[in-house]
Design a protein around this motif. Structure first.
Motif, PDB file in Angstrom:
ATOM      1  N   HIS A   1      47.505 -31.142   6.471  1.00 34.38           N
ATOM      2  CA  HIS A   1      46.309 -30.394   6.831  1.00 34.38           C
ATOM      3  C   HIS A   1      46.611 -28.902   6.697  1.00 34.38           C
ATOM      4  CE1 HIS A   1      43.556 -28.347   9.722  1.00 34.38           C
ATOM      5  NE2 HIS A   1      42.693 -29.038   9.001  1.00 34.38           N
ATOM      6  N   VAL A   2      45.692 -28.183   6.060  1.00 35.72           N
ATOM      7  CA  VAL A   2      45.817 -26.732   5.892  1.00 35.72           C
ATOM      8  C   VAL A   2      44.594 -26.074   6.503  1.00 35.72           C
ATOM      9  CG1 VAL A   2      45.959 -24.820   4.251  1.00 35.72           C
ATOM     10  CG2 VAL A   2      47.121 -26.965   3.754  1.00 35.72           C
ATOM     11  N   LYS A   3      44.834 -25.108   7.365  1.00 33.92           N
ATOM     12  CA  LYS A   3      43.764 -24.267   7.898  1.00 33.92           C
ATOM     13  C   LYS A   3      44.139 -22.842   7.528  1.00 33.92           C
ATOM     14  CE  LYS A   3      40.921 -23.522  11.973  1.00 33.92           C
ATOM     15  NZ  LYS A   3      40.750 -23.859  13.393  1.00 33.92           N
ATOM     16  N   ALA A   4      43.210 -22.147   6.824  1.00 36.37           N
ATOM     17  CA  ALA A   4      43.546 -20.838   6.282  1.00 36.37           C
ATOM     18  C   ALA A   4      42.396 -19.858   6.444  1.00 36.37           C
ATOM     19  CB  ALA A   4      43.907 -20.977   4.808  1.00 36.37           C
ATOM     20  N   TYR A   5      42.758 -18.601   6.589  1.00 30.99           N
ATOM     21  CA  TYR A   5      41.789 -17.520   6.792  1.00 30.99           C
ATOM     22  C   TYR A   5      42.068 -16.364   5.843  1.00 30.99           C
ATOM     23  CZ  TYR A   5      41.176 -19.656  11.446  1.00 30.99           C
ATOM     24  OH  TYR A   5      40.945 -20.519  12.492  1.00 30.99           O
TER      25      TYR A   5
ATOM     26  N   HIS B   1      47.610 -18.756   7.011  1.00 29.49           N
ATOM     27  CA  HIS B   1      47.405 -20.199   7.026  1.00 29.49           C
ATOM     28  C   HIS B   1      48.463 -20.906   7.862  1.00 29.49           C
ATOM     29  CE1 HIS B   1      49.999 -19.127   3.631  1.00 29.49           C
ATOM     30  NE2 HIS B   1      50.671 -20.213   3.954  1.00 29.49           N
ATOM     31  N   CYS B   2      48.116 -22.134   8.259  1.00 31.06           N
ATOM     32  CA  CYS B   2      49.074 -22.991   8.956  1.00 31.06           C
ATOM     33  C   CYS B   2      49.039 -24.368   8.316  1.00 31.06           C
ATOM     34  CB  CYS B   2      48.790 -23.057  10.450  1.00 31.06           C
ATOM     35  SG  CYS B   2      47.182 -23.708  10.892  1.00 31.06           S
ATOM     36  N   PHE B   3      50.172 -25.046   8.381  1.00 28.47           N
ATOM     37  CA  PHE B   3      50.325 -26.388   7.823  1.00 28.47           C
ATOM     38  C   PHE B   3      50.639 -27.358   8.955  1.00 28.47           C
ATOM     39  CE2 PHE B   3      52.509 -24.292   3.929  1.00 28.47           C
ATOM     40  CZ  PHE B   3      51.296 -24.008   3.343  1.00 28.47           C
ATOM     41  N   THR B   4      50.031 -28.536   8.897  1.00 30.57           N
ATOM     42  CA  THR B   4      50.364 -29.625   9.810  1.00 30.57           C
ATOM     43  C   THR B   4      50.497 -30.895   8.991  1.00 30.57           C
ATOM     44  OG1 THR B   4      49.081 -28.597  11.585  1.00 30.57           O
ATOM     45  CG2 THR B   4      49.675 -30.914  11.863  1.00 30.57           C
TER      46      THR B   4
ATOM     47  N   PRO C   1      58.314 -33.980   8.614  1.00 29.66           N
ATOM     48  CA  PRO C   1      58.012 -35.275   9.220  1.00 29.66           C
ATOM     49  C   PRO C   1      56.568 -35.239   9.731  1.00 29.66           C
ATOM     50  CG  PRO C   1      59.300 -33.946  10.734  1.00 29.66           C
ATOM     51  CD  PRO C   1      59.166 -33.146   9.459  1.00 29.66           C
ATOM     52  N   THR C   2      56.004 -36.386  10.012  1.00 32.05           N
ATOM     53  CA  THR C   2      54.644 -36.446  10.553  1.00 32.05           C
ATOM     54  C   THR C   2      54.514 -35.533  11.773  1.00 32.05           C
ATOM     55  OG1 THR C   2      54.411 -38.711   9.789  1.00 32.05           O
ATOM     56  CG2 THR C   2      52.902 -38.018  11.515  1.00 32.05           C
ATOM     57  N   SER C   3      53.417 -34.793  11.833  1.00 28.75           N
ATOM     58  CA  SER C   3      53.054 -33.883  12.925  1.00 28.75           C
ATOM     59  C   SER C   3      53.823 -32.568  12.950  1.00 28.75           C
ATOM     60  CB  SER C   3      53.179 -34.555  14.297  1.00 28.75           C
ATOM     61  OG  SER C   3      52.339 -35.685  14.344  1.00 28.75           O
ATOM     62  N   ALA C   4      54.733 -32.342  12.012  1.00 31.69           N
ATOM     63  CA  ALA C   4      55.440 -31.061  11.968  1.00 31.69           C
ATOM     64  C   ALA C   4      54.450 -29.955  11.603  1.00 31.69           C
ATOM     65  CB  ALA C   4      56.574 -31.109  10.959  1.00 31.69           C
ATOM     66  N   VAL C   5      54.702 -28.752  12.107  1.00 34.05           N
ATOM     67  CA  VAL C   5      53.773 -27.634  11.920  1.00 34.05           C
ATOM     68  C   VAL C   5      54.531 -26.382  11.484  1.00 34.05           C
ATOM     69  CG1 VAL C   5      52.177 -26.079  13.118  1.00 34.05           C
ATOM     70  CG2 VAL C   5      52.203 -28.515  13.697  1.00 34.05           C
ATOM     71  N   ILE C   6      53.978 -25.685  10.516  1.00 33.91           N
ATOM     72  CA  ILE C   6      54.354 -24.292  10.274  1.00 33.91           C
ATOM     73  C   ILE C   6      53.172 -23.498  10.811  1.00 33.91           C
ATOM     74  CG2 ILE C   6      54.810 -22.462   8.610  1.00 33.91           C
ATOM     75  CD1 ILE C   6      56.188 -24.455   6.833  1.00 33.91           C
ATOM     76  N   PRO C   7      53.399 -22.698  11.860  1.00 34.35           N
ATOM     77  CA  PRO C   7      52.283 -22.026  12.521  1.00 34.35           C
ATOM     78  C   PRO C   7      51.582 -21.009  11.611  1.00 34.35           C
ATOM     79  CG  PRO C   7      54.386 -21.501  13.596  1.00 34.35           C
ATOM     80  CD  PRO C   7      54.682 -22.407  12.465  1.00 34.35           C
ATOM     81  N   LEU C   8      50.434 -20.558  12.073  1.00 34.41           N
ATOM     82  CA  LEU C   8      49.612 -19.595  11.356  1.00 34.41           C
ATOM     83  C   LEU C   8      50.446 -18.354  11.018  1.00 34.41           C
ATOM     84  CD1 LEU C   8      46.654 -19.134  10.426  1.00 34.41           C
ATOM     85  CD2 LEU C   8      46.226 -18.121  12.672  1.00 34.41           C
ATOM     86  N   HIS C   9      50.545 -18.049   9.727  1.00 34.87           N
ATOM     87  CA  HIS C   9      51.357 -16.931   9.258  1.00 34.87           C
ATOM     88  C   HIS C   9      50.753 -16.375   7.976  1.00 34.87           C
ATOM     89  CE1 HIS C   9      52.774 -20.286   6.822  1.00 34.87           C
ATOM     90  NE2 HIS C   9      53.237 -19.391   5.967  1.00 34.87           N
ATOM     91  N   ASP C  10      51.315 -15.274   7.483  1.00 30.18           N
ATOM     92  CA  ASP C  10      50.781 -14.666   6.268  1.00 30.18           C
ATOM     93  C   ASP C  10      51.858 -14.432   5.218  1.00 30.18           C
ATOM     94  OD1 ASP C  10      52.201 -12.485   7.264  1.00 30.18           O
ATOM     95  OD2 ASP C  10      50.477 -11.157   7.359  1.00 30.18           O
TER      96      ASP C  10
ATOM     97  N   CYS D   1      56.770 -11.466   7.023  1.00 24.91           N
ATOM     98  CA  CYS D   1      55.946 -12.563   7.535  1.00 24.91           C
ATOM     99  C   CYS D   1      55.522 -12.241   8.968  1.00 24.91           C
ATOM    100  CB  CYS D   1      56.734 -13.864   7.508  1.00 24.91           C
ATOM    101  SG  CYS D   1      55.771 -15.297   8.026  1.00 24.91           S
ATOM    102  N   THR D   2      54.223 -12.355   9.215  1.00 24.84           N
ATOM    103  CA  THR D   2      53.671 -12.146  10.549  1.00 24.84           C
ATOM    104  C   THR D   2      53.031 -13.448  10.998  1.00 24.84           C
ATOM    105  OG1 THR D   2      53.232  -9.830  10.040  1.00 24.84           O
ATOM    106  CG2 THR D   2      52.039 -10.768  11.895  1.00 24.84           C
ATOM    107  N   TYR D   3      53.197 -13.777  12.275  1.00 26.63           N
ATOM    108  CA  TYR D   3      52.598 -14.974  12.850  1.00 26.63           C
ATOM    109  C   TYR D   3      51.394 -14.582  13.693  1.00 26.63           C
ATOM    110  CZ  TYR D   3      56.656 -17.398  11.153  1.00 26.63           C
ATOM    111  OH  TYR D   3      57.604 -17.922  10.327  1.00 26.63           O
ATOM    112  N   TYR D   4      50.435 -15.509  13.790  1.00 29.20           N
ATOM    113  CA  TYR D   4      49.175 -15.231  14.483  1.00 29.20           C
ATOM    114  C   TYR D   4      48.785 -16.418  15.351  1.00 29.20           C
ATOM    115  CZ  TYR D   4      48.721 -11.772  10.768  1.00 29.20           C
ATOM    116  OH  TYR D   4      48.949 -10.729   9.899  1.00 29.20           O
ATOM    117  N   VAL D   5      47.903 -16.139  16.298  1.00 26.68           N
ATOM    118  CA  VAL D   5      47.187 -17.178  17.027  1.00 26.68           C
ATOM    119  C   VAL D   5      45.716 -16.942  16.713  1.00 26.68           C
ATOM    120  CG1 VAL D   5      47.044 -15.839  19.174  1.00 26.68           C
ATOM    121  CG2 VAL D   5      46.879 -18.324  19.247  1.00 26.68           C
ATOM    122  N   ASP D   6      44.953 -18.028  16.560  1.00 19.67           N
ATOM    123  CA  ASP D   6      43.523 -17.883  16.269  1.00 19.67           C
ATOM    124  C   ASP D   6      42.701 -18.288  17.485  1.00 19.67           C
ATOM    125  OD1 ASP D   6      44.275 -20.567  15.899  1.00 19.67           O
ATOM    126  OD2 ASP D   6      42.837 -20.909  14.302  1.00 19.67           O
TER     127      ASP D   6
END
Length: 160
Positions: free
Chosen positions: A32-36, A84-87, A7-16, A110-115
């Motif tokens: 939106h995708v933000k990836a490292y 990466h994370c998805f929004t 749904p709008t604004s749902a997020v899968i947090p930063l993970h690998d 799968c590991t989760y991260y904070v940036d």
């Protein structure tokens, strides 16, 4: 293979996806995708205080909105935005094909991260000219508010 419906604004947090290749395609909507990717050789900074985890330097690989017109994106074990994370910008669905699949015994957990912005911790030689392209990532526990519901397999569409 997975299809994630957001749904709008749902997020899968930063993970690998360690040691994995992932093919992704937005089926409808926009996301939106933000990836490292990790900076190699690895650069770590210690954080202060007991219980704090060290941070590792990563370079921004992608920071954009994807739609079905974008095509298929591919991330590799060491490039293409493996962390990466998805929004969801609008309601959307994403098809992911992961190979090989997650397998903790084989080191694919799968590991989760904070940036953190690059400026949060001390400067690193060689990265000063492009600070906005770098961030520090710290491993975190699986977020408590992360809830993914599995789909239900209804069997073949046509029975013979």
């Amino acid at each position: 293979m997975c299809i994630f419906c957001f749904p709008t604004s749902a997020v899968i947090p930063l993970h690998d996806h360690p040691g994995m290749t992932v093919f992704s395609k937005v089926l409808y909507g926009s996301m939106h995708v933000k990836a490292y990717d990790w900076v190699e050789p690895a650069r770590f900074q210690e954080t202060k205080g007991p219980g704090y985890r060290p941070v590792r330097l990563a370079k921004l690989a992608t920071d954009k909105i994807l739609t079905p017109q974008y095509g298929t994106s591919i991330l590799y074990p060491k490039s293409g935005g493996n962390m990466h994370c998805f929004t969801a910008v609008t309601p959307c669905a994403v098809l992911d094909i992961l190979t090989p699949p997650y397998n903790e015994d084989a080191g694919r957990k799968c590991t989760y991260y904070v940036d953190y912005p690059f400026s949060t911790f001390s400067a690193v030689n060689g990265a000063d000219n492009e600070k906005e392209e770098y961030a520090w990532l710290s491993e975190i526990d699986t977020p408590d508010d992360l809830h993914m519901r599995p789909g239900v397999y209804a069997g073949p569409a046509i029975q013979v």
